[in-house]
Design an enzyme around this catalytic site. Structure first.
Site, PDB file in Angstrom:
ATOM      1  N   VAL A 271     -33.811  15.969  -1.858  1.00 11.14           N
ATOM      2  CA  VAL A 271     -35.084  15.192  -1.901  1.00 11.14           C
ATOM      3  C   VAL A 271     -34.924  14.183  -0.895  1.00 11.14           C
ATOM      4  O   VAL A 271     -35.895  13.808  -0.071  1.00 11.14           O
ATOM      5  CB  VAL A 271     -35.182  14.571  -3.344  1.00 11.14           C
ATOM      6  CG1 VAL A 271     -36.204  13.510  -3.134  1.00 11.14           C
ATOM      7  CG2 VAL A 271     -35.419  15.858  -4.360  1.00 11.14           C
ATOM      8  N   LYS A 353     -36.160  12.009 -13.421  1.00 15.31           N
ATOM      9  CA  LYS A 353     -36.405  11.891 -14.689  1.00 15.31           C
ATOM     10  C   LYS A 353     -35.552  11.648 -15.807  1.00 15.31           C
ATOM     11  O   LYS A 353     -36.110  11.326 -17.053  1.00 15.31           O
ATOM     12  CB  LYS A 353     -37.258  13.368 -15.005  1.00 15.31           C
ATOM     13  CG  LYS A 353     -36.226  14.690 -14.808  1.00 15.31           C
ATOM     14  CD  LYS A 353     -36.440  15.119 -13.213  1.00 15.31           C
ATOM     15  CE  LYS A 353     -35.512  16.049 -12.883  1.00 15.31           C
ATOM     16  NZ  LYS A 353     -35.935  16.652 -11.748  1.00 15.31           N
ATOM     17  N   VAL A 380     -41.918  14.288 -12.578  1.00 12.90           N
ATOM     18  CA  VAL A 380     -42.607  15.319 -13.238  1.00 12.90           C
ATOM     19  C   VAL A 380     -43.507  16.137 -12.615  1.00 12.90           C
ATOM     20  O   VAL A 380     -44.149  15.690 -11.746  1.00 12.90           O
ATOM     21  CB  VAL A 380     -43.205  14.648 -14.731  1.00 12.90           C
ATOM     22  CG1 VAL A 380     -43.820  16.001 -15.430  1.00 12.90           C
ATOM     23  CG2 VAL A 380     -42.383  13.876 -15.166  1.00 12.90           C
ATOM     24  N   GLY A 434     -32.650  24.216  -2.961  1.00 10.72           N
ATOM     25  CA  GLY A 434     -32.714  22.961  -3.363  1.00 10.72           C
ATOM     26  C   GLY A 434     -33.690  22.637  -4.293  1.00 10.72           C
ATOM     27  O   GLY A 434     -34.116  21.531  -4.594  1.00 10.72           O
ATOM     28  N   GLU A 437     -30.907  21.410 -10.284  1.00 12.96           N
ATOM     29  CA  GLU A 437     -30.158  20.006 -10.346  1.00 12.96           C
ATOM     30  C   GLU A 437     -28.806  20.079  -9.995  1.00 12.96           C
ATOM     31  O   GLU A 437     -28.360  21.505  -9.890  1.00 12.96           O
ATOM     32  CB  GLU A 437     -30.313  19.841 -11.960  1.00 12.96           C
ATOM     33  CG  GLU A 437     -31.649  19.302 -12.373  1.00 12.96           C
ATOM     34  CD  GLU A 437     -32.199  18.562 -11.632  1.00 12.96           C
ATOM     35  OE1 GLU A 437     -32.014  17.155 -11.531  1.00 12.96           O
ATOM     36  OE2 GLU A 437     -33.480  18.544 -11.179  1.00 12.96           O
ATOM     37  N   LYS A 452     -38.702  15.956 -18.750  1.00  8.82           N
ATOM     38  CA  LYS A 452     -40.127  15.774 -18.294  1.00  8.82           C
ATOM     39  C   LYS A 452     -41.161  15.652 -19.370  1.00  8.82           C
ATOM     40  O   LYS A 452     -42.073  14.984 -19.286  1.00  8.82           O
ATOM     41  CB  LYS A 452     -40.398  17.185 -17.446  1.00  8.82           C
ATOM     42  CG  LYS A 452     -39.334  16.990 -15.986  1.00  8.82           C
ATOM     43  CD  LYS A 452     -39.581  18.220 -15.239  1.00  8.82           C
ATOM     44  CE  LYS A 452     -38.831  18.309 -13.895  1.00  8.82           C
ATOM     45  NZ  LYS A 452     -38.638  19.417 -13.438  1.00  8.82           N
ATOM     46  N   GLY A 549     -38.295  21.157  -4.735  1.00  8.37           N
ATOM     47  CA  GLY A 549     -38.128  21.423  -3.520  1.00  8.37           C
ATOM     48  C   GLY A 549     -38.291  20.442  -2.753  1.00  8.37           C
ATOM     49  O   GLY A 549     -38.883  19.268  -2.994  1.00  8.37           O
TER      50      GLY A 549
HETATM   51  P1  NDP Z   1     -28.785  16.608  -4.464  1.00 11.14           P
HETATM   52  O1  NDP Z   1     -27.769  16.663  -5.186  1.00 11.14           O
HETATM   53  O2  NDP Z   1     -29.439  17.461  -3.279  1.00 11.14           O
HETATM   54  O3  NDP Z   1     -28.587  15.057  -3.602  1.00 11.14           O
HETATM   55  C1  NDP Z   1     -28.037  13.982  -4.001  1.00 11.14           C
HETATM   56  C2  NDP Z   1     -27.529  12.850  -3.054  1.00 11.14           C
HETATM   57  O4  NDP Z   1     -27.044  11.676  -3.805  1.00 11.14           O
HETATM   58  C3  NDP Z   1     -26.526  13.488  -2.125  1.00 11.14           C
HETATM   59  O5  NDP Z   1     -26.952  12.864  -0.798  1.00 11.14           O
HETATM   60  C4  NDP Z   1     -25.391  12.858  -2.785  1.00 11.14           C
HETATM   61  O6  NDP Z   1     -24.297  12.579  -1.544  1.00 11.14           O
HETATM   62  C5  NDP Z   1     -25.886  11.455  -3.258  1.00 11.14           C
HETATM   63  N1  NDP Z   1     -25.068  10.993  -4.369  1.00 11.14           N
HETATM   64  C6  NDP Z   1     -25.043  11.425  -5.547  1.00 11.14           C
HETATM   65  N2  NDP Z   1     -24.151  10.864  -6.402  1.00 11.14           N
HETATM   66  C7  NDP Z   1     -23.869   9.711  -5.673  1.00 11.14           C
HETATM   67  C8  NDP Z   1     -22.839   8.594  -5.687  1.00 11.14           C
HETATM   68  N3  NDP Z   1     -22.184   8.349  -7.035  1.00 11.14           N
HETATM   69  N4  NDP Z   1     -22.721   7.833  -4.709  1.00 11.14           N
HETATM   70  C9  NDP Z   1     -23.551   8.164  -3.587  1.00 11.14           C
HETATM   71  N5  NDP Z   1     -24.320   8.869  -3.149  1.00 11.14           N
HETATM   72  C10 NDP Z   1     -24.371  10.005  -4.257  1.00 11.14           C
HETATM   73  O7  NDP Z   1     -30.067  15.968  -5.389  1.00 11.14           O
HETATM   74  P2  NDP Z   1     -31.455  16.204  -5.181  1.00 11.14           P
HETATM   75  O8  NDP Z   1     -32.012  15.712  -3.864  1.00 11.14           O
HETATM   76  O9  NDP Z   1     -31.974  17.617  -5.408  1.00 11.14           O
HETATM   77  O10 NDP Z   1     -32.113  15.173  -6.595  1.00 11.14           O
HETATM   78  C11 NDP Z   1     -32.139  13.994  -6.518  1.00 11.14           C
HETATM   79  C12 NDP Z   1     -32.912  13.603  -7.769  1.00 11.14           C
HETATM   80  O11 NDP Z   1     -34.297  13.956  -7.609  1.00 11.14           O
HETATM   81  C13 NDP Z   1     -32.593  14.127  -8.898  1.00 11.14           C
HETATM   82  O12 NDP Z   1     -32.633  12.818  -9.853  1.00 11.14           O
HETATM   83  C14 NDP Z   1     -33.427  15.142  -9.294  1.00 11.14           C
HETATM   84  O13 NDP Z   1     -33.658  15.416 -10.624  1.00 11.14           O
HETATM   85  C15 NDP Z   1     -34.683  14.608  -8.524  1.00 11.14           C
HETATM   86  N6  NDP Z   1     -35.641  15.619  -8.388  1.00 11.14           N
HETATM   87  C16 NDP Z   1     -35.136  16.753  -7.641  1.00 11.14           C
HETATM   88  C17 NDP Z   1     -36.012  17.795  -7.370  1.00 11.14           C
HETATM   89  C18 NDP Z   1     -35.776  19.088  -6.349  1.00 11.14           C
HETATM   90  O14 NDP Z   1     -36.553  19.768  -6.224  1.00 11.14           O
HETATM   91  N7  NDP Z   1     -34.510  19.133  -5.907  1.00 11.14           N
HETATM   92  C19 NDP Z   1     -37.497  17.564  -7.529  1.00 11.14           C
HETATM   93  C20 NDP Z   1     -37.955  16.513  -8.439  1.00 11.14           C
HETATM   94  C21 NDP Z   1     -37.010  15.442  -8.650  1.00 11.14           C
HETATM   95  P3  NDP Z   1     -23.489  13.500  -1.054  1.00 11.14           P
HETATM   96  O15 NDP Z   1     -24.826  14.136  -0.055  1.00 11.14           O
HETATM   97  O16 NDP Z   1     -22.619  13.002  -0.006  1.00 11.14           O
HETATM   98  O17 NDP Z   1     -22.780  14.474  -1.876  1.00 11.14           O
HETATM   99  N1  HSE Z   2     -34.467  20.999 -11.014  1.00 13.13           N
HETATM  100  C1  HSE Z   2     -35.884  20.754 -11.140  1.00 13.13           C
HETATM  101  C2  HSE Z   2     -36.593  21.860 -11.221  1.00 13.13           C
HETATM  102  C3  HSE Z   2     -36.244  19.950 -10.069  1.00 13.13           C
HETATM  103  O1  HSE Z   2     -36.248  23.010 -10.910  1.00 13.13           O
HETATM  104  O2  HSE Z   2     -37.827  21.781 -11.806  1.00 13.13           O
HETATM  105  C4  HSE Z   2     -37.659  19.344  -9.968  1.00 13.13           C
HETATM  106  O3  HSE Z   2     -37.883  18.548 -10.931  1.00 13.13           O
END
Ligand code: NDP
Ligand code: HSE
Length: 597
Positions: A271, A353, A380, A434, A437, A452, A549
């Site tokens: 994201v 969420k 959500v 992507g 979770e 959610k 995504g």
């Molecule tokens: P990712 O696991 O792909 O990315 C997480 C990022 O956060 C990475 O860059 C990671 O660093 C960094 N990170 C995690 N923990 C730490 C920490 N303790 N200190 C510093 N950096 C940290 O997650 P997503 O992008 O998929 O999801 C992010 C949020 O968005 C979540 O809350 C998820 O539920 C929400 N979300 C995700 C969706 C999706 O489709 N993926 C859709 C809607 C919501 P590094 O890269 O160095 O490991």
């Molecule tokens: N892991 C979550 C899903 C990301 O697949 O719906 C979007 O919230």
């Protein structure tokens, strides 16, 4: 099932026109998609009328003249409209990437009739029913501007003809205005690029607009708008204000001063990385601080050279930060950083969420006390604006129950299992894309959907259940035999969250695995799609979109950021003395509504 009423039956239309001045290259389609999404997420159905890419029409005319040497205007018209056809398809692709349900229609598919000179025609008819029918499946119809069809094929509307297309669509669809998006933020007394003393108008009547606009708006379009009483707005991308052209008194605008807001992005995963691309594309609005990640070395080599990474929260959260974007995930570090962001006077935009389900009351309280914005649309539905829909309906006591496919990963996996693929392969693919979770059992066990659903309860009924009280079924309990038996019976498994208010002031909320008939709207949801049925006294409203995504999620987060930016720009206008951190209306348990204008 009960009678199914597509959401498009409660229609508010917006006609938005995007000219060549805002379509200069392929990157601009993403910017324009943000503008369109801003409208669809408030529940509007949008007709997006597009011009050709900058310079393309001139190039086509030149090529046509070179080859044909003036032989036929009609064939030349057939050639020069190709710029708009290509542009409409590109617009459709950009919207699809962002998860916005879209249909791209050529004039002959809408019976868009033109008559007159092949290079300077007028529009004379549209099959309104054909257009409206497409809105049952799509939130946006993209139409190429500049041409229509007569009995012998395509003919064009003259220079600036896309303005005329927009005016006529607004008239035929009964939209409240045609908004023409240009590279200036309204009509000025003179060209502001050449004359620094030129002043902008908030309002102009049709004749004054014709005189001062110097061709900024096509003359023919102004004449038709006047004759048909269509309100025309001239605006630029992302702005809340415009010059309104209508039968009215002229009104000069107050001067505006805007500064870019400093944004701290926490997380550069699926994201965060998408969101950073959008921020980089808007340097006049946002300045990006070093991005907080666990492992900077992992990111730097491949990333855009304008991005900097840090594992030091203090470096990411500089003192002059205006907005914190939380895209870390989890309920440890992310939870405490979200609270401290608001305590330290920063607006908070989050996709998390799990944190919102736990702490919404606390975070809303902090935002309210400090006059800050708390935004979490992406938490959500991904790019599907379910919370915005509920915010509109709930104050009218218009929501009886909500059910939805709200976890994209589970939908993706169930879809794959239904095609006979292996569970482990489907999980791995959802991770690779992507959607999942960081710990995919959060998706599979229904925890993500429960978070959610709790947030949905809050927006639908003003009741935030304890997520631990939401019962849930796990995908791991679903054997291949059960899936095969369902398929034999013509059914398809979906993970469905459902909540209904009970008559004791509580709410019944659960996440279930349901075998649904093919006729159920959820059965048609493919891959990472989300879909929501809102049960209302009048029937059912259905909305759908991409639920997970990079790009759909980044679209929703960026829309939240733009809402904050516009609210800040308004409160920072001359004559108002509030700063970013002392401003804006207070928050209630819902996200404040941003009119798309
Ligand atoms: P990712 O696991 O792909 O990315 C997480 C990022 O956060 C990475 O860059 C990671 O660093 C960094 N990170 C995690 N923990 C730490 C920490 N303790 N200190 C510093 N950096 C940290 O997650 P997503 O992008 O998929 O999801 C992010 C949020 O968005 C979540 O809350 C998820 O539920 C929400 N979300 C995700 C969706 C999706 O489709 N993926 C859709 C809607 C919501 P590094 O890269 O160095 O490991
Ligand atoms: N892991 C979550 C899903 C990301 O697949 O719906 C979007 O919230």
């Amino acid at each position: 099932m009960t009678q199914y009423q597509p959401s498009s039956q409660a229609r508010r239309f917006s006609v938005l026109k995007f000219g060549s001045s805002v379509l200069r290259n392929a990157d601009d389609y993403a910017r324009v998609a943000h503008e369109i999404y801003r409208h669809t997420r408030t529940g509007e159905k949008v007709v997006a009328v597009v011009s050709a890419l900058d310079g393309e029409t001139d190039a086509l005319f030149a090529m046509g003249d070179q080859v044909g040497q003036g032989s036929s205007d009609r064939v030349l018209a057939r050639l020069v409209r190709c710029g708009e056809l290509k542009s409409a398809a590109l617009m459709g692709l950009a919207l699809e990437r962002s998860g916005v349900p879209v249909a791209v229609l050529d004039p002959h598919e809408m019976d868009l009739v033109a008559s007159g000179d092949p290079l300077d025609a007028n529009l004379s008819g549209l099959n309104r029913e054909k257009v409206l029918a497409r809105f049952d499946q799509a939130d946006v119809i993209v139409a190429p501007g500049f041409f229509g069809e007569d009995e012998n094929g395509p003919i064009t509307l003259g220079r600036g003809g896309t303005d005329l297309t927009a005016v006529m669509f607004a008239h035929w669809l009964g939209a409240d205005r045609a908004r023409l998006i240009k590279d200036v933020d309204g009509v000025y007394s003179d060209d502001p690029a050449k004359n620094p003393d030129a002043h902008r108008f908030d309002a102009l009547d049709y004749e004054a607009a014709r005189k001062v606009s110097h061709g900024l708006v096509q003359d023919k379009a102004i004449s038709r708008a006047k004759a048909l009483d269509v309100v025309v707005e001239v605006a630029s991308l992302g702005k809340a204000y415009a010059t309104r052209i209508a039968a009215q008194v002229e009104k000069p605008a107050a001067a505006r001063v805007e500064r870019p807001l400093r944004v701290a992005v926490l997380g550069h995963g699926a994201v965060g990385a998408g969101l950073c691309q959008h921020l980089l594309a808007h340097p006049n609005r946002f300045q990006l601080s070093p991005i907080l990640v666990r492992n900077p070395a992992k990111h730097s080599p491949d990333a855009d050279p304008r991005l900097h990474f840090t594992q030091d929260p203090a470096e990411a959260l500089r003192d002059d930060t205006d907005i914190v974007v939380e895209a870390l995930g989890g309920t440890g570090f992310a939870r405490s950083l979200s609270q401290s962001a608001l305590r330290d006077g920063r607006h908070l935009v989050t996709a998390n969420k799990a944190v919102i389900a736990l702490d919404l009351a606390l975070l809303s309280g902090l935002a309210r006390e400090n006059g800050l914005d708390l935004r979490y649309s992406a938490a959500v539905g991904g790019g599907t604006p379910i919370l915005e829909h509920l915010d509109e309906l709930a104050p009218k006591n218009d929501v009886l129950a909500v059910e939805g496919v709200m976890n994209g990963t589970c939908n993706f996996i169930l879809d794959a299992l239904d095609r006979g693929e292996l569970f482990a392969d489907a999980v791995a693919e959802a991770q690779r894309l992507g959607f999942a979770e960081a710990d995919p059992s959060t998706d599979l066990d229904g925890d993500d959907a429960a978070d959610k659903l709790a947030i949905i309860c809050h927006h639908a009924f003003g009741i935030m259940p304890d997520v631990r009280d939401i019962s849930r079924e796990s995908l791991s309990d679903l054997s291949p035999e059960r899936i095969a038996a369902a398929r034999e019976a013509g059914l398809v498994f979906k993970q469905v969250g459902r909540c209904v208010a009970d008559n004791t002031g509580g709410v019944d909320a659960r996440v279930e695995l349901r075998a649904l008939p093919q006729s159920h709207p959820f059965a048609a949801l493919r891959n990472e799609a989300n879909g929501f049925l809102i049960h209302r006294p009048q029937g059912l409203t259905y909305i759908k979109g991409k639920g997970a995504g990079r790009w759909p999620t980044a679209e929703a987060m960026f829309a939240d950021l733009m809402d904050v930016q516009r609210r800040h720009a308004r409160s920072a206008s001359p004559g108002k003395t509030t700063t970013t951190r002392q401003k804006t209306a207070s928050q209630d348990h819902r996200m404040p509504r941003e009119s798309a204008l």
